[in-house]
Design a protein around this motif. Structure first.
Motif, PDB file in Angstrom:
ATOM      1  N   UNK A 335      -2.362   5.230  10.275  1.00 12.14           N
ATOM      2  CA  UNK A 335      -3.812   5.122  10.105  1.00 12.14           C
ATOM      3  C   UNK A 335      -4.421   6.499   9.879  1.00 12.14           C
ATOM      4  N   UNK A 336      -3.869   7.517  10.541  1.00 12.60           N
ATOM      5  CA  UNK A 336      -4.354   8.870  10.341  1.00 12.60           C
ATOM      6  C   UNK A 336      -4.068   9.393   8.939  1.00 12.60           C
ATOM      7  N   UNK A 337      -2.929   8.992   8.380  1.00 14.36           N
ATOM      8  CA  UNK A 337      -2.617   9.391   7.005  1.00 14.36           C
ATOM      9  C   UNK A 337      -3.614   8.763   6.041  1.00 14.36           C
ATOM     10  N   UNK A 338      -3.982   7.512   6.298  1.00 14.95           N
ATOM     11  CA  UNK A 338      -5.014   6.867   5.465  1.00 14.95           C
ATOM     12  C   UNK A 338      -6.335   7.617   5.599  1.00 14.95           C
ATOM     13  N   UNK A 339      -6.704   7.959   6.837  1.00 20.93           N
ATOM     14  CA  UNK A 339      -7.966   8.675   7.066  1.00 20.93           C
ATOM     15  C   UNK A 339      -7.977  10.042   6.391  1.00 20.93           C
ATOM     16  N   UNK A 340      -6.807  10.626   6.193  1.00 21.36           N
ATOM     17  CA  UNK A 340      -6.741  11.938   5.540  1.00 21.36           C
ATOM     18  C   UNK A 340      -7.017  11.849   4.040  1.00 21.36           C
ATOM     19  N   UNK A 345      -3.941   2.570   2.118  1.00 16.27           N
ATOM     20  CA  UNK A 345      -3.692   1.566   3.145  1.00 16.27           C
ATOM     21  C   UNK A 345      -2.607   2.048   4.111  1.00 16.27           C
ATOM     22  N   UNK A 346      -2.586   1.418   5.293  1.00 16.69           N
ATOM     23  CA  UNK A 346      -1.574   1.757   6.269  1.00 16.69           C
ATOM     24  C   UNK A 346      -0.179   1.430   5.747  1.00 16.69           C
ATOM     25  N   UNK A 347      -0.050   0.302   5.061  1.00 12.24           N
ATOM     26  CA  UNK A 347       1.245  -0.066   4.502  1.00 12.24           C
ATOM     27  C   UNK A 347       1.722   0.971   3.496  1.00 12.24           C
ATOM     28  N   UNK A 348       0.809   1.491   2.688  1.00 14.65           N
ATOM     29  CA  UNK A 348       1.184   2.533   1.730  1.00 14.65           C
ATOM     30  C   UNK A 348       1.630   3.797   2.450  1.00 14.65           C
ATOM     31  N   UNK A 349       0.947   4.123   3.545  1.00 17.91           N
ATOM     32  CA  UNK A 349       1.340   5.297   4.321  1.00 17.91           C
ATOM     33  C   UNK A 349       2.753   5.139   4.870  1.00 17.91           C
ATOM     34  N   UNK A 350       3.060   3.936   5.381  1.00 21.54           N
ATOM     35  CA  UNK A 350       4.386   3.687   5.938  1.00 21.54           C
ATOM     36  C   UNK A 350       5.452   3.734   4.853  1.00 21.54           C
ATOM     37  N   UNK A 351       5.194   3.062   3.729  1.00 20.74           N
ATOM     38  CA  UNK A 351       6.167   3.038   2.638  1.00 20.74           C
ATOM     39  C   UNK A 351       6.384   4.446   2.075  1.00 20.74           C
ATOM     40  N   UNK A 352       5.304   5.197   1.907  1.00 25.13           N
ATOM     41  CA  UNK A 352       5.425   6.554   1.387  1.00 25.13           C
ATOM     42  C   UNK A 352       6.193   7.457   2.323  1.00 25.13           C
ATOM     43  N   UNK A 353       5.946   7.323   3.627  1.00 28.51           N
ATOM     44  CA  UNK A 353       6.663   8.168   4.583  1.00 28.51           C
ATOM     45  C   UNK A 353       8.147   7.809   4.624  1.00 28.51           C
TER      46      UNK A 353
END
Length: 536
Positions: A335-340, A345-353
């Protein structure tokens, strides 16, 4: 330091050159007497510690010589004195079924010489403090693993049997399929017009699917879900229930549950990155279907805790990436990556990481990695550097010094062939593919391996805090009963459950400080106090 050595008549305790011989029967009492002074015991934990635990003796500190040998075999920055040794029993101890070391093998090993050799190798290394901490944490993990096997994970056979009857049907002889599987098999055979199909044979199953006009190359669930055919739904359900029957069915219950406890044998450092493995029983793969069978004793609770987004947080700490650390401070990291603003989306942050950690170059993960690199350049640069080093055939190490295995002879031969002036294009392509595979391995190794080190430090600190919360033997106090990479379960008296939850969180914070000092990265936990594992 007290070194424990096997003898023909029992054991010898060696301290400062003085040798005290004790019989096998007297060992536990003597260790208990000496433990008052909090010594560190140098031994093979899997050989000696189960005997002590059975006699009600717990020790606080150890130096596991077998684990030390494995670490120093590959550790970069050492003189290579241990790496150059011929293989012997310290490299691959053959444990008996009860966990004891056969005497004929133990007699050939000299723990005093091995301890001196390992201590000298660490002292002369380029990072003695880090390597010493790693071996200390690994040894504490070995103590915890032996204690968890001794205490056992509380398991309710009656509940497990209820689940099996509910989803599989009544128990049947081992050479027959349960009722639910037979029913699903009939549906699959009818849909594929294959009346004699054995769905447990991948070759037969692929042949039957293709005969029905379904073009698949494998029987993996992910491939089957993409197919629109009446056979797919019952086949997927069959595979799911067949896994349960094979891995955790009635035969598993008979083999592994004793006195309402599951006693798995953990293999500390069993994976090349330092993660644990297990010998039989599937301890690291308990399916959700049966977790309600893991239940606390009357008057006790299970305290279940797992670390949130452990590997990305470890990466932030390794790279000293303050932007990524800030993204996860006091909240869900994704969620913090999205806020940055890095992704939407959170799912995109997870998939990207995950793409960054595992080297995705295509698909959604590959598309998102460059966007994360713009927002968190230090973190992404660290894994990229590890990948490039691996592709060159180099060695990478974790924060505390666990190092990758040397490049295989096969890869070296490919590299030589590819470097030849008249190298065939197929050889060049194969060499590049092998190099890319190693790059993906080394990219993930530094992060997963350091995450395993954090988890070991968490486990070691928590083990001490739990012991201080009670009185009496291990099983009368709050005690660890399960560990899975970034998750622990503590079996605790109900009156102490809240204090155990506090100890679990405090140990996580302490592990973060121990590894990353004052760098501002936190390791939040999801903690639940429950009666059954399924409720966590």
């Amino acid at each position: 330091m007290i070194v424990v050595r096997r003898t023909a008549d029992g054991y010898a305790l060696v301290r400062d050159g003085a040798v005290e011989d004790v019989t096998r029967e007297a060992l536990a009492a003597e260790v208990a007497r000496l433990e008052v002074d909090s010594p560190r015991w140098a031994w093979d934990t899997a050989d000696v510690y189960p005997l002590l635990l059975a006699a009600g003796v717990r020790v606080a500190r150890a130096w596991d010589l077998r684990l030390g040998r494995a670490l120093l075999r590959r550790a970069a920055g050492t003189r290579g004195a241990v790496a150059g040794l011929p293989a012997d029993g310290w490299d691959d101890l053959a444990l008996a079924d009860d966990g004891a070391l056969p005497l004929d093998l133990a007699a050939d090993l000299d723990p005093v010489a091995e301890h001196r050799r390992q201590a000298d190798e660490i002292a002369s290394s380029t990072r003695p403090g880090a390597l010493r901490l790693l071996l200390t944490a690994e040894s504490a993990g070995a103590l915890a693993a032996a204690e968890m096997r001794f205490a056992g994970l509380p398991w309710r056979r009656e509940e497990h049997e209820r689940i099996l009857a509910e989803v599989l049907g009544p128990r049947v002889p081992s050479d027959r399929r349960p009722e639910a599987l037979e029913r699903l098999l009939a549906d699959v055979r009818a849909a594929l017009a294959a009346p004699t199909l054995n769905p447990d044979s991948p070759v037969e199953l692929v042949r039957a699917l293709r005969a029905a006009g379904i073009q698949v190359d494998s029987t993996r669930a992910a491939d089957l879900r993409a197919v629109d055919h009446p056979a797919v739904a019952p086949l997927l359900e069959y595979k799911k229930l067949a896994r349960l029957h094979a891995a955790n069915g009635w035969a598993w219950l008979d083999a592994w549950i004793r006195d309402e406890r599951f006693h798995p044998e953990y293999l500390v450092g069993g994976v090349v990155t330092g993660r644990w493995a297990a010998r039989g029983g599937g301890a690291l793969q308990l399916p959700k279907q049966i977790r309600s069978a893991v239940a606390a004793d009357p008057g006790w609770k299970l305290v279940v805790a797992d670390a949130a987004q452990l590997e990305p947080r470890v990466l932030a700490g390794l790279a000293h990436d303050r932007a990524m650390a800030d993204a996860g401070r006091g909240r869900d990291l994704y969620a913090g990556i999205v806020a940055s603003g890095a992704v939407a989306t959170r799912q995109s942050a997870k998939v990207g990481m995950l793409g960054a950690l595992y080297g995705a170059t295509g698909g959604e993960g590959g598309r998102l990695v460059p966007r994360l690199a713009q927002r968190f350049p230090r973190a992404l640069a660290l894994v990229e550097q590890a990948a490039r080093e691996g592709e060159r055939g180099g060695t990478v190490s974790t924060l505390l010094g666990r190092s990758t295995p040397p490049v295989s002879d096969r890869q070296r031969a490919l590299d030589r062939d590819a470097a030849a002036f008249d190298a065939d294009e197929r050889v060049l392509q194969r060499a590049r593919a092998v190099a890319r595979d190693r790059g993906r391995f080394t990219r993930n190794f530094v992060v997963q391996g350091t995450a395993a080190e954090w988890a070991l430090c968490w486990l070691a600190d928590l083990r001490g805090r739990l012991w201080a919360l009670g009185d009496g033997p291990i099983t009368a106090r709050p005690h660890l009963v399960y560990f899975l990479h970034d998750e622990v379960i503590v079996h605790a008296p109900a009156a102490l459950a809240d204090r155990v939850a506090e100890a679990v969180a405090a140990s996580a914070a302490a592990a973060g400080r121990l590894l990353f000092a004052d760098f501002p990265i936190d390791f939040p936990l999801d903690v639940a106090v429950v009666d059954r594992y399924s409720e966590a």
